[in-house]
Scaffold this motif. Structure first.
Motif, mmCIF file in Angstrom:
data_model
loop_
_atom_site.group_PDB
_atom_site.id
_atom_site.type_symbol
_atom_site.label_atom_id
_atom_site.label_comp_id
_atom_site.label_asym_id
_atom_site.label_seq_id
_atom_site.Cartn_x
_atom_site.Cartn_y
_atom_site.Cartn_z
ATOM 1 N N PRO A 123 0.871 -1.427 0.072
ATOM 2 C CA PRO A 123 0.005 -0.069 0.195
ATOM 3 C C PRO A 123 0.887 1.306 -0.091
ATOM 4 O O PRO A 123 1.847 1.393 0.643
ATOM 5 N N ARG A 124 0.473 2.322 -0.788
ATOM 6 C CA ARG A 124 1.120 3.491 -0.763
ATOM 7 C C ARG A 124 0.994 4.356 0.482
ATOM 8 O O ARG A 124 1.878 5.247 0.780
ATOM 9 N N LEU A 125 -0.159 4.138 1.045
ATOM 10 C CA LEU A 125 -0.306 4.827 2.340
ATOM 11 C C LEU A 125 0.137 4.269 3.552
ATOM 12 O O LEU A 125 -0.153 4.565 4.604
ATOM 13 N N ALA A 126 0.878 3.196 3.319
ATOM 14 C CA ALA A 126 1.341 2.299 4.526
ATOM 15 C C ALA A 126 2.015 3.145 5.698
ATOM 16 O O ALA A 126 2.833 3.992 5.230
ATOM 17 N N GLY A 127 1.937 2.913 6.856
ATOM 18 C CA GLY A 127 2.535 3.553 7.864
ATOM 19 C C GLY A 127 1.841 4.779 8.239
ATOM 20 O O GLY A 127 2.429 5.465 9.295
ATOM 21 N N LYS A 128 0.977 5.220 7.539
ATOM 22 C CA LYS A 128 0.470 6.613 7.858
ATOM 23 C C LYS A 128 -0.520 6.568 9.177
ATOM 24 O O LYS A 128 -1.030 5.293 9.267
ATOM 25 N N ARG A 129 -0.756 7.538 9.719
ATOM 26 C CA ARG A 129 -1.804 7.690 10.977
ATOM 27 C C ARG A 129 -2.973 8.574 10.613
ATOM 28 O O ARG A 129 -2.975 9.372 9.781
ATOM 29 N N MET A 130 -4.303 7.875 11.096
ATOM 30 C CA MET A 130 -5.533 8.777 10.996
ATOM 31 C C MET A 130 -6.087 8.924 12.207
ATOM 32 O O MET A 130 -6.356 8.137 12.923
ATOM 33 N N LEU A 131 -6.631 10.151 12.170
ATOM 34 C CA LEU A 131 -7.658 10.717 13.335
ATOM 35 C C LEU A 131 -9.013 11.067 12.888
ATOM 36 O O LEU A 131 -8.868 12.234 11.849
ATOM 37 N N TRP A 132 -9.947 10.752 13.272
ATOM 38 C CA TRP A 132 -11.453 11.239 12.632
ATOM 39 C C TRP A 132 -12.008 11.799 13.708
ATOM 40 O O TRP A 132 -12.298 11.400 15.013
ATOM 41 N N LEU A 133 -12.217 13.057 13.535
ATOM 42 C CA LEU A 133 -13.017 13.947 14.750
ATOM 43 C C LEU A 133 -14.249 14.205 14.210
ATOM 44 O O LEU A 133 -14.603 15.202 13.313
ATOM 45 N N GLY A 134 -15.476 13.589 14.837
ATOM 46 C CA GLY A 134 -16.603 13.613 14.379
ATOM 47 C C GLY A 134 -17.485 14.575 15.460
ATOM 48 O O GLY A 134 -17.438 14.100 16.657
ATOM 49 N N LEU A 135 -18.006 15.618 14.998
ATOM 50 C CA LEU A 135 -18.905 16.423 15.750
ATOM 51 C C LEU A 135 -20.256 15.829 15.791
ATOM 52 O O LEU A 135 -20.943 15.880 14.808
ATOM 53 N N ALA A 136 -21.004 15.660 16.958
ATOM 54 C CA ALA A 136 -22.251 15.251 16.902
ATOM 55 C C ALA A 136 -23.116 15.970 17.925
ATOM 56 O O ALA A 136 -22.788 16.376 18.914
ATOM 57 N N GLY A 137 -24.374 16.250 17.367
ATOM 58 C CA GLY A 137 -25.516 16.857 18.266
ATOM 59 C C GLY A 137 -25.917 16.044 19.476
ATOM 60 O O GLY A 137 -26.278 16.497 20.444
ATOM 61 N N ALA A 138 -25.682 14.881 19.384
ATOM 62 C CA ALA A 138 -26.353 13.913 20.636
ATOM 63 C C ALA A 138 -25.520 14.372 21.877
ATOM 64 O O ALA A 138 -24.365 14.662 21.818
#
Length: 226
Positions: A123-138
């Motif tokens: 994979p070309r993206l191997a080793g990268k790190r990812m953070l998903w910040l989701g804003l929720a109304g709940a």
């Protein structure tokens, strides 16, 4: 594209997916960019709406399962380069229907494409790190929040980031993003009275604190001093 400089060579791509520059989502993205810069990252701030990204799939960017070397559109390839240049990718977005908004989904569809983000033994993206910040109304105490977090982890971390070779992916669910408390009760959405004045300021401060903690927890997991 907005960039913040750094001397250590690490780059973070912060992707904001909201149609309003004055939204809490955009505010959180800017604060996140500042926090990453303070941690030593060069930050590439990608505001999908402000940059005019079109989330609709095109013939030029439709995957060709018989040709993983397909040359996609200039727009898609420009965004691919920004992903490739990043060590860390952080997506900041409002949670719609327990998922990402169309703007972010279309970016993934067109940019995280066959032959680039997946479809290769190395994979070309191997080793990268990812953070998903989701804003929720709940609200934080709404039972749906825990299930929402689990669903987002499955869809985003397992279904996208790990599938594309990322070494680490995490979802930070930021509840209580609305000024009017929202809670699900027996299938009905209950909306409370608007919070204003000092109480609203305190709510904002607490939200900023939780967003900062989510970023710092992510960085600490990567061995970055916070």
């Amino acid at each position: 594209m907005t960039e913040h400089s750094s001397s250590n060579g690490r780059t973070a791509l912060v992707v904001v997916a909201h149609h309003r520059a004055d939204s809490l989502t955009a505010h959180t993205a800017r604060r996140t960019a500042d926090r990453l810069e303070a941690a030593g990252y060069r930050v590439d701030l990608l505001d999908l709406h402000a940059e005019g990204f079109d989330p609709r799939m095109t013939t030029a960017d439709q995957p060709d399962w018989g040709d993983r070397e397909k040359q996609y559109s200039d727009e898609a390839r420009a965004h691919m380069r920004r992903v490739l240049d990043a060590d860390v990718v952080v997506a900041v977005f409002p949670v719609y229907w327990q998922s990402v908004p169309a703007l972010l989904k279309g970016w993934i569809d067109r940019v995280w494409n066959y032959g680039f983000a997946y479809g290769r033994s190395k994979p070309r993206l191997a080793g990268k790190r990812m953070l998903w910040l989701g804003l929720a109304g709940a609200t934080a105490d709404d039972p749906i929040s825990e299930a929402m977090h689990a669903l987002l982890e499955t869809n985003l971390s397992e279904g996208i980031a790990y599938y594309c070779g990322f070494s680490h992916s995490a979802v930070g669910l930021l509840t209580d993003a609305e000024e009017r408390p929202q809670r699900d009760a027996e299938g009905s959405l209950l909306v409370g009275d608007a919070v204003a004045g000092a109480e609203r300021e305190a709510q904002y401060a607490d939200f900023d604190r939780r967003a900062r903690e989510a970023v710092e927890k992510f960085l600490a997991a990567e061995g970055v001093a916070v």
